[in-house]
Design an enzyme around this catalytic site. Structure first.
Site, PDB file in Angstrom:
ATOM      1  CD  GLU A 132       8.930   5.556  -8.773  1.00 48.78           C
ATOM      2  OE1 GLU A 132       9.924   5.124  -8.459  1.00 48.78           O
ATOM      3  OE2 GLU A 132       7.822   4.798  -9.395  1.00 48.78           O
TER       4      GLU A 132
ATOM      5  CG  PHE B 287      11.895   7.256  -1.816  1.00 50.52           C
ATOM      6  CD1 PHE B 287      12.902   6.300  -1.937  1.00 50.52           C
ATOM      7  CD2 PHE B 287      11.366   7.174  -3.169  1.00 50.52           C
ATOM      8  CE1 PHE B 287      13.141   5.540  -3.064  1.00 50.52           C
ATOM      9  CE2 PHE B 287      11.402   6.559  -4.220  1.00 50.52           C
ATOM     10  CZ  PHE B 287      12.674   5.509  -4.290  1.00 50.52           C
TER      11      PHE B 287
ATOM     12  NE  ARG C  32      14.483   3.894  -6.512  1.00 53.45           N
ATOM     13  CZ  ARG C  32      14.613   2.706  -5.884  1.00 53.45           C
ATOM     14  NH1 ARG C  32      13.978   1.287  -6.087  1.00 53.45           N
ATOM     15  NH2 ARG C  32      15.492   2.439  -4.787  1.00 53.45           N
TER      16      ARG C  32
ATOM     17  CD  GLU D  47       9.851   6.224   2.579  1.00 52.15           C
ATOM     18  OE1 GLU D  47       9.941   5.931   1.085  1.00 52.15           O
ATOM     19  OE2 GLU D  47      10.956   6.213   3.107  1.00 52.15           O
TER      20      GLU D  47
ATOM     21  CE  LYS E  36       5.648  -0.005  -4.996  1.00 50.15           C
ATOM     22  NZ  LYS E  36       5.135  -0.207  -6.538  1.00 50.15           N
TER      23      LYS E  36
ATOM     24  CE  LYS F 205       7.229  -5.326  -5.131  1.00 44.32           C
ATOM     25  NZ  LYS F 205       7.601  -5.357  -6.385  1.00 44.32           N
TER      26      LYS F 205
ATOM     27  NE  ARG G 189      13.236  -7.915  -6.684  1.00 41.29           N
ATOM     28  CZ  ARG G 189      12.693  -6.821  -7.149  1.00 41.29           C
ATOM     29  NH1 ARG G 189      11.658  -6.209  -6.546  1.00 41.29           N
ATOM     30  NH2 ARG G 189      12.970  -6.595  -8.438  1.00 41.29           N
TER      31      ARG G 189
ATOM     32  NE  ARG H  51      13.827  -1.759 -10.839  1.00 40.33           N
ATOM     33  CZ  ARG H  51      12.979  -2.124 -10.176  1.00 40.33           C
ATOM     34  NH1 ARG H  51      11.524  -1.267  -9.904  1.00 40.33           N
ATOM     35  NH2 ARG H  51      12.692  -3.475 -10.038  1.00 40.33           N
TER      36      ARG H  51
HETATM   37  P1  AMP Z   1       8.075  -2.680  -7.885  1.00 38.22           P
HETATM   38  O1  AMP Z   1       8.362  -1.764  -8.965  1.00 38.22           O
HETATM   39  O2  AMP Z   1       6.468  -2.780  -8.002  1.00 38.22           O
HETATM   40  O3  AMP Z   1       8.754  -3.845  -7.726  1.00 38.22           O
HETATM   41  O4  AMP Z   1       8.026  -1.519  -6.533  1.00 38.22           O
HETATM   42  C1  AMP Z   1       9.142  -1.047  -6.169  1.00 38.22           C
HETATM   43  C2  AMP Z   1       9.193   0.430  -6.666  1.00 38.22           C
HETATM   44  O5  AMP Z   1       8.450   1.353  -6.401  1.00 38.22           O
HETATM   45  C3  AMP Z   1      10.651   1.046  -6.721  1.00 38.22           C
HETATM   46  O6  AMP Z   1      11.571   0.448  -7.486  1.00 38.22           O
HETATM   47  C4  AMP Z   1      10.368   2.446  -6.943  1.00 38.22           C
HETATM   48  O7  AMP Z   1      10.403   2.809  -8.408  1.00 38.22           O
HETATM   49  C5  AMP Z   1       8.877   2.750  -6.608  1.00 38.22           C
HETATM   50  N1  AMP Z   1       8.614   3.521  -5.479  1.00 38.22           N
HETATM   51  C6  AMP Z   1       7.717   4.298  -5.277  1.00 38.22           C
HETATM   52  N2  AMP Z   1       7.552   5.101  -4.122  1.00 38.22           N
HETATM   53  C7  AMP Z   1       8.720   4.389  -3.290  1.00 38.22           C
HETATM   54  C8  AMP Z   1       9.237   4.632  -2.184  1.00 38.22           C
HETATM   55  N3  AMP Z   1       8.631   5.515  -1.096  1.00 38.22           N
HETATM   56  N4  AMP Z   1      10.312   3.808  -1.619  1.00 38.22           N
HETATM   57  C9  AMP Z   1      10.969   2.973  -2.600  1.00 38.22           C
HETATM   58  N5  AMP Z   1      10.606   2.818  -3.757  1.00 38.22           N
HETATM   59  C10 AMP Z   1       9.439   3.593  -4.328  1.00 38.22           C
END
Ligand code: AMP
Length: 548
Positions: free
Chosen positions: A301, A341, A257, A250, A252, A418, A412, A272
């Site tokens: 998001e 998503f 969130r 998917e 990102k 990611k 997590r 979040r």
């Molecule tokens: P990070 O904040 O770097 O830990 O990355 C995770 C965050 O990416 C999630 O908490 C979401 O806010 C965001 N995100 C963006 N696109 C997606 C997606 N397709 N699936 C899940 N999370 C996503």
């Protein structure tokens, strides 16, 4: 329960180093809790309100010091409290040592002078959290003073810690889960599930005690009661495919969130951190109301976009999120879009245990527009392609998800990754090539790469990914004159060209003369300005391999 008894038990828990004993003490506290089981199971973790409830006390350290000073009498100032804190290192110990209650005569009549109970503390702190607007700081100070002024030393210790959210009892969510299971002789899994679905340890503890396992099983997701978001770890395409054979890819999105709760008429949006951000995002509320067909809980998001709908940097969305004033002006200056998503619940049905793709199908069936695309693939090249496309469209990158995974609130885990961007690229010399196949049989398709070892070249891998048709044609033209010898489909090239190459990992490998191999090398560019003498050395490769 008297607050003094809670404080004694909290002190016992704090002094207990062993996990199992701590769980037993928490279990005993819950068994003896009576009517106060809800607040007690929260207080012991340093939490005043249920996790799904975004209410905040908004008590900063200085307000707490001021309330302590006021209760300690005219000879103690907030600055004294702070300097004692600097000596002692922890607010609970400071509060315990202060001789509070000197001002008892000044305490408002309604506060009473009876010993504090757990429910007095809960009520007062609820009132304190509700204080808002001008004068609210004074109101908060008065309420906290009223409590501290009635507190004995040990009570003051845990009250100060509670309002600042640092109980130091070592009791977290897992201990509470195990404590509830032990107290009421229930399976840990059943307690854990109810905690995930309700996000309310008070409700779960009470239900566990009063209605046992059948009661816990009746706890479901509820529209309007947010759950923890499922989270992601950093990972690579190789890790994803090694673990699951196929990955769902998917985009990102680079935004914030949001968990959407729609009950069929009205929408609430949670961040979040489970804060209610509905009022800050009226346009998302409108989008959701227009597009959602059924009551649902949707995960997604919110992204700021320009007039063409292209994503803007994450900082822009922050100008909208959590805004309490001038919402209309902010809305006029920053447009946002929801990309949904995931879907946790539709029309009375919880979907947490359905596999990812089924949840996505359900999402598409209820949400008309704004559903994020996904693609399932087993090809690392395709993942690289999708990542490039996402980056070109100004998104943050890609997410890789296990197609069979359930939605695990707050987890997590390994099921959502990611994609880590390549931290480094290598500049490597092209020392050979292989002819392509099929429609590419008349040009080179794969390139042999080498690092510098003194004046020689040590091979380290082959690259065939990340090169467009146009680039392949150009590379062929550039490299054909450098062919020194040919053996079947393989050619040896004079070392003159330098490629910048991305990779996921450097491994030890007997396949190449360097003793290393690149995992999933990806062509980035020809380094026109570099000669082979400027290419990366084997020492650098070794260093990168040990650092990774
Ligand atoms: P990070 O904040 O770097 O830990 O990355 C995770 C965050 O990416 C999630 O908490 C979401 O806010 C965001 N995100 C963006 N696109 C997606 C997606 N397709 N699936 C899940 N999370 C996503």
């Amino acid at each position: 329960m008297k607050f003094a008894e809670f404080a004694e038990r909290a002190a016992e828990i704090e002094a207990e180093p062993a996990d199992l004993e701590t769980i037993a003490l928490v279990a005993a506290l819950l068994e003896d809790a009576g009517e106060d089981i809800g607040p007690l199971v929260r207080f012991v973790q340093g939490r005043v309100f249920p996790a799904h409830d975004g209410t905040k006390l908004d008590i900063g350290p200085s307000l707490c010091y001021a309330a302590l000073a006021k209760s300690a009498g005219p000879n103690v100032s907030a600055t004294d409290v702070e300097s004692r804190l600097a000596d002692v290192g922890e607010i609970g110990a400071v509060a315990e040592q202060l001789d509070l209650g000197g001002q008892r005569g000044l305490s408002d009549f309604a506060n009473g002078t009876d010993p504090l109970t757990v429910s007095d503390v809960e009520e007062s702190l609820t009132e304190l959290a509700a204080a808002d607007g001008p004068g609210s700081t004074d109101a908060k100070l008065d309420i906290l003073f009223g409590l501290l002024n009635r507190a004995e030393p040990l009570e003051a210790k845990f009250l100060s810690r509670l309002v600042l959210g640092e109980m130091r009892t070592g009791v977290g969510e897992r201990t509470v889960r195990d404590g509830i299971a032990e107290a009421f002789d229930l399976p840990v899994d059943a307690v854990e599930r109810a905690l995930q679905l309700s996000n309310d340890c008070g409700l779960v503890a009470r239900t566990a005690r009063d209605d046992g396992e059948p009661g816990l099983e009746r706890i479901r997701l509820e529209i309007g009661r947010p759950v923890q978001s499922m989270l992601a770890q950093a990972g690579t395409a190789v890790e994803a495919l090694d673990a699951w054979d196929e990955a769902v890819v998917e985009t990102k999105y680079d935004g914030a969130r949001v968990q959407v709760h729609y009950d069929g008429t009205s929408v609430r949006l949670f961040s979040r951190n489970l804060e209610d951000v509905t009022d800050a995002l009226p346009d998302v509320v409108e989008q959701v109301t227009e597009r959602l067909d059924s009551p649902a809980i949707v995960d997604g998001e919110v992204v700021a976009v320009d007039e063409n709908g292209s994503p803007l940097p994450f900082q822009q969305v922050l100008r909208r999120f959590r805004r309490k004033h001038d919402v209309a002006a902010a809305r006029a200056s920053v447009t946002v879009e929801l990309y949904a998503f995931d879907c946790l619940h539709v029309d009375g049905e919880d979907l947490l245990d359905a596999p990812l793709e089924e949840r996505h199908r359900r999402l598409e069936s209820v949400l008309e527009d704004g559903v994020a695309d996904l693609e399932r693939t087993s090809a690392v090249e395709r993942i690289a392609e999708l990542e490039r496309a996402a980056l070109e469209a100004s998104h943050e990158g890609i997410m890789l998800k296990n197609p069979d995974s359930v939605y695990a609130p707050g987890d997590r885990g390994q099921n959502w990754l990611k994609r880590k961007p390549d931290v480094e690229t290598l500049d490597l010399v092209v020392t050979g090539a292989e002819w392509g196949e099929g429609r590419r049989a008349n040009q080179f398709g794969t390139f042999l790469l080498a690092a510098r070892r003194g004046n020689e070249y040590a091979t380290i891998g082959k690259v065939a990914t990340g090169i467009t048709d146009e680039q392949l044609a150009e590379l062929h033209e550039r490299l054909e004159p450098l062919v020194r010898s040919e053996d079947g489909t393989v050619v040896d090239l004079a070392p003159e060209t330098v490629f910048e190459v991305g990779y996921e990992e450097i491994q030890r490998s007997p396949t190449y003369s360097s003793g290393y191999a690149l995992r999933f090398p990806r062509f980035v560019a020809v380094r026109e300005e570099k000669s082979p003498a400027d290419a990366d050395s084997l020492e650098r490769v070794e260093r990168l391999a040990t650092d990774q």
